[in-house]
Design a protein around this motif. Structure first.
Motif, mmCIF file in Angstrom:
data_model
loop_
_atom_site.group_PDB
_atom_site.id
_atom_site.type_symbol
_atom_site.label_atom_id
_atom_site.label_comp_id
_atom_site.label_asym_id
_atom_site.label_seq_id
_atom_site.Cartn_x
_atom_site.Cartn_y
_atom_site.Cartn_z
ATOM 1 N N ARG A 76 -12.285 -2.300 -0.333
ATOM 2 C CA ARG A 76 -13.569 -2.223 -1.028
ATOM 3 C C ARG A 76 -14.706 -2.527 -0.057
ATOM 4 N N GLY A 77 -15.600 -1.563 0.121
ATOM 5 C CA GLY A 77 -16.769 -1.780 0.961
ATOM 6 C C GLY A 77 -16.472 -1.900 2.440
ATOM 7 N N CYS A 78 -15.334 -1.414 2.886
ATOM 8 C CA CYS A 78 -14.974 -1.473 4.318
ATOM 9 C C CYS A 78 -15.545 -0.234 5.004
ATOM 10 N N ARG A 79 -16.847 -0.262 5.240
ATOM 11 C CA ARG A 79 -17.547 0.930 5.717
ATOM 12 C C ARG A 79 -17.344 1.208 7.193
ATOM 13 N N GLU A 80 -16.813 0.263 7.952
ATOM 14 C CA GLU A 80 -16.607 0.465 9.394
ATOM 15 C C GLU A 80 -15.241 1.078 9.699
ATOM 16 N N ILE A 81 -14.415 1.238 8.696
ATOM 17 C CA ILE A 81 -13.093 1.848 8.899
ATOM 18 C C ILE A 81 -13.253 3.366 8.872
ATOM 19 N N THR A 82 -12.726 4.029 9.901
ATOM 20 C CA THR A 82 -12.875 5.473 10.039
ATOM 21 C C THR A 82 -11.542 6.171 9.798
ATOM 22 N N ASP A 83 -11.567 7.484 9.939
ATOM 23 C CA ASP A 83 -10.340 8.273 9.786
ATOM 24 C C ASP A 83 -9.292 7.868 10.805
ATOM 25 N N LEU A 84 -9.720 7.568 12.034
ATOM 26 C CA LEU A 84 -8.768 7.181 13.081
ATOM 27 C C LEU A 84 -8.034 5.898 12.703
ATOM 28 N N GLY A 85 -8.773 4.950 12.167
ATOM 29 C CA GLY A 85 -8.128 3.705 11.747
ATOM 30 C C GLY A 85 -7.137 3.928 10.621
ATOM 31 N N MET A 86 -7.479 4.779 9.655
ATOM 32 C CA MET A 86 -6.572 5.060 8.549
ATOM 33 C C MET A 86 -5.321 5.788 9.022
ATOM 34 N N VAL A 87 -5.464 6.646 10.038
ATOM 35 C CA VAL A 87 -4.287 7.351 10.576
ATOM 36 C C VAL A 87 -3.292 6.366 11.170
ATOM 37 N N GLU A 88 -3.784 5.434 11.989
ATOM 38 C CA GLU A 88 -2.889 4.436 12.592
ATOM 39 C C GLU A 88 -2.335 3.487 11.541
ATOM 40 N N PHE A 89 -3.162 3.143 10.579
ATOM 41 C CA PHE A 89 -2.707 2.257 9.498
ATOM 42 C C PHE A 89 -1.570 2.910 8.718
ATOM 43 N N ALA A 90 -1.692 4.193 8.440
ATOM 44 C CA ALA A 90 -0.669 4.901 7.671
ATOM 45 C C ALA A 90 0.661 4.947 8.411
ATOM 46 N N LYS A 91 0.615 5.062 9.718
ATOM 47 C CA LYS A 91 1.858 5.138 10.499
ATOM 48 C C LYS A 91 2.662 3.848 10.410
ATOM 49 N N ASN A 92 1.992 2.725 10.195
ATOM 50 C CA ASN A 92 2.678 1.425 10.155
ATOM 51 C C ASN A 92 2.990 0.955 8.742
ATOM 52 N N CYS A 93 2.600 1.726 7.730
ATOM 53 C CA CYS A 93 2.773 1.279 6.341
ATOM 54 C C CYS A 93 3.593 2.301 5.556
ATOM 55 N N GLY A 94 4.789 2.534 6.029
ATOM 56 C CA GLY A 94 5.651 3.519 5.378
ATOM 57 C C GLY A 94 6.130 3.110 4.009
ATOM 58 N N ASN A 95 6.062 1.805 3.679
ATOM 59 C CA ASN A 95 6.549 1.319 2.390
ATOM 60 C C ASN A 95 5.459 1.251 1.321
ATOM 61 N N LEU A 96 4.260 1.685 1.658
ATOM 62 C CA LEU A 96 3.134 1.555 0.732
ATOM 63 C C LEU A 96 3.369 2.374 -0.537
ATOM 64 N N LYS A 97 3.133 1.731 -1.701
ATOM 65 C CA LYS A 97 3.320 2.389 -2.989
ATOM 66 C C LYS A 97 2.010 2.598 -3.742
ATOM 67 N N LYS A 98 1.010 1.769 -3.438
ATOM 68 C CA LYS A 98 -0.254 1.868 -4.171
ATOM 69 C C LYS A 98 -1.416 1.684 -3.214
ATOM 70 N N LEU A 99 -2.359 2.628 -3.234
ATOM 71 C CA LEU A 99 -3.553 2.565 -2.394
ATOM 72 C C LEU A 99 -4.781 2.765 -3.258
ATOM 73 N N SER A 100 -5.731 1.836 -3.140
ATOM 74 C CA SER A 100 -6.992 1.918 -3.876
ATOM 75 C C SER A 100 -8.137 1.721 -2.887
ATOM 76 N N VAL A 101 -9.017 2.706 -2.790
ATOM 77 C CA VAL A 101 -10.141 2.627 -1.854
ATOM 78 C C VAL A 101 -11.433 2.856 -2.613
ATOM 79 N N GLY A 102 -12.481 2.146 -2.221
ATOM 80 C CA GLY A 102 -13.778 2.281 -2.858
ATOM 81 C C GLY A 102 -14.902 1.954 -1.906
ATOM 82 N N SER A 103 -15.944 2.753 -1.927
ATOM 83 C CA SER A 103 -17.137 2.536 -1.099
ATOM 84 C C SER A 103 -16.792 2.456 0.381
ATOM 85 N N CYS A 104 -15.919 3.329 0.833
ATOM 86 C CA CYS A 104 -15.564 3.432 2.246
ATOM 87 C C CYS A 104 -16.123 4.732 2.813
ATOM 88 N N ASN A 105 -16.119 4.849 4.159
ATOM 89 C CA ASN A 105 -16.751 5.991 4.811
ATOM 90 C C ASN A 105 -15.774 6.985 5.420
#
Length: 524
Positions: A145-174
């Motif tokens: 929520r409100g993490c406006r400094e996180i970019t697509d590149l950060g989400m790409v790397e984050f996704a590679k390390n979170c293979g077990n993720l079941k629920k994702l909720s994002v709001g007011s991000c860029n």
């Protein structure tokens, strides 16, 4: 004259001495054991006999503040708390970056993480997000929520390390479509996706066409939310779709969904540009069991008739007509005729009359929950008809209708299975009828204006009214580290007072808690 009273310190000393010198029965005689002199009193910590699992189980029943205080008692409690803390909520300002390594050395078992940053602060960046994903490899739920400094590149790397993720909720991000795609491609177990005010989403159809695991998608307050059309239309596992306060025309999206082999069982449409063409497309989703049509002024009886004739499995129907008079008796008669499995019906701002309500009460024999709100055509005659014919009704809400004490009296002998009645903002209804009804039906819970109920905020953020009861700490309470938002209570109070003017609907107020309890859902 007389002796001066002893000081508080002397009294305390005597009390301690009496407690340490206790009488003991030995062989039928009473002896005095001086515990001070015998050395029997030690500083032993009896919690050391408790296994760590038991101590952790006790901690789960504490609130966030009490749990933090308990972790400061000793090193063992600090270790047990950290190893068994599965939920963590952080004030995601950039200043906490240097503390993250030590923080996640302690909380290395976190599976549910929330990162929130207010508008005036600089949020954590890609570097912090990647660091968290490396140290918390077992994450199953993430909320940003409100993490406006996180970019697509950060989400790409984050996704590679979170293979077990079941629920994702994002709001007011860029970040935008690239970050969402990375989550869908790498998180093969992802079941729930909630997107709110995602500023990086553009009109170009850049999203992944489908997912093999998604079961729920929620789109809120998006400018270009139509780019999710391929995802929601082609995901065969999708069961729940919620589209709330998104701009643009959504008839085309719903048409594409209806033409496919949809498995949708729950659809929420709220404050959208949707017409009867969209509802006709929804009617082709024959497996739909739950449908919310909330403040969609272009929808009318014709669209509702199509839904009723084709969605034979419909169990829950919520309609907020927004007092446009486009949905009324004609549409509800079709519901009464075709939706015989209906268990829950909420009508807000819908001018239903005795004709349609009598048909629903007669035909929908499984109806257990009914809410009638903000209608000037619903009066004593309609309530008496419901009391006479709705034998399965268990929970009944009447709010802002032209009902008097005479209509409430009919419930004293009707609806034999009724367990809860809520009557609010009905100006002609008096408090005396509530007391009279409680006397006549001892097992019936009656909630009326002036009963001391209080407004609270439900988990989804909507305002609901419940009876004021003290709440205890719930199991698995989340830790709040460095929370910087001091206006939460004020915001809840403002929402409770001005929720209707602020665009909040009354559906959660009516059945938010009732349906949740009846379905027996529980969070883990």
């Amino acid at each position: 004259m007389g002796q001066a009273p002893s000081s508080t310190a002397e009294s305390t000393a005597r009390e301690i001495d009496l407690r340490l010198t206790s009488p003991v029965i030995v062989a039928g005689r009473e002896e005095s054991m001086d515990l001070k002199n015998s050395g029997a009193v030690t500083d032993r910590d009896y919690t050391e006999d408790l296994p760590g699992e038991c101590l952790a189980h006790v901690f789960q029943y504490l609130g966030a503040g009490d749990r933090k205080r308990c972790s400061l008692v000793c090193k063992r409690w600090l270790f047990v708390d950290g190893q068994n803390r599965h939920r963590l909520s952080l004030d995601a300002r950039d200043e906490i970056l240097s503390f993250l390594p030590s923080m996640f050395d302690r909380f290395d078992s976190v599976t549910k993480l929330a990162l929130r940053c207010d508008r005036k602060s600089l949020s954590l960046s890609d570097e912090a997000l990647v660091m968290i994903s490396v140290r918390c490899s077992n994450l199953t739920r993430v909320k940003l929520r409100g993490c406006r400094e996180i970019t697509d590149l950060g989400m790409v790397e984050f996704a590679k390390n979170c293979g077990n993720l079941k629920k994702l909720s994002v709001g007011s991000c860029n970040f935008g479509a690239e970050g969402v795609n990375a989550m869908l491609e790498n998180c093969k177990a992802l079941e729930e996706l909630s997107v709110k005010r995602l500023r990086g989403i553009h009109e170009a159809p850049e999203l992944v066409c489908s997912s093999s695991s998604l079961r729920s998608v929620c789109l809120k307050e998006l400018v270009n939310g139509q780019v999710f059309e391929p995802l929601v239309a082609n995901t065969r596992t999708l069961k729940t779709l919620k589209i709330i306060r998104c701009l643009g025309d959504w008839d085309k999206v719903l048409k594409t969904i209806g033409e496919g082999d949809s498995s949708l069982s729950e659809i929420h449409l709220e404050r959208l540009q949707v017409s009867d063409f969209g509802l006709s497309a929804v009617s082709k989703c024959s497996k739909v069991e739950t449908l919310h049509i909330v403040k969609t002024p272009e929808c009318s009886n014709y669209g509702l008739i199509d839904v009723a004739e084709r969605c034979k499995l419909l169990r829950k129907l919520h309609i907020d007509g927004w007092r446009t008079n486009r949905i009324g008796d004609e549409g509800l008669m079709a519901v009464a005729k075709n939706c015989l499995n209906l268990q829950e019906l909420v009508l807000i701002g819908v001018n239903a009359t005795h004709m349609s309500l009598a048909a629903i009460a007669s035909n929908c024999e499984k109806l257990e929950r009914l809410a009638l709100c903000g209608s000037g055509t619903i009066g004593d005659t309609e309530i008496a008809c419901i009391a006479k014919k709705c034998g399965a009704l268990r929970k009944f809400c009447i709010k802002g209708c032209a009902v008097s004490d005479l209509g409430i009296e009919a419930l004293a002998v009707g609806c034999p299975n009724l367990v809860k009645l809520k009557v609010k903002k009905c100006k002609v209804v008096t408090g005396e009828i509530g007391e009279w009804l409680r006397e006549r039906r001892r097992t019936l819970v009656v909630c009326m204006d002036g009963d001391g109920s209080e407004a609270t905020v439900a988990p989804d953020g909507e305002v609901e009214t419940v009876m004021g009861e003290p709440r205890v700490g719930q199991a698995g309470g989340a830790a709040e580290v460095g929370s910087g938002n001091g206006g939460g209570s004020r915001l809840a109070m403002i929402r409770s007072k001005f929720g209707f003017l602020g665009g909040r609907n009354l559906i959660t107020c009516t059945f938010g808690r009732w349906s949740h309890n009846d379905n027996g859902t529980s969070s883990t």
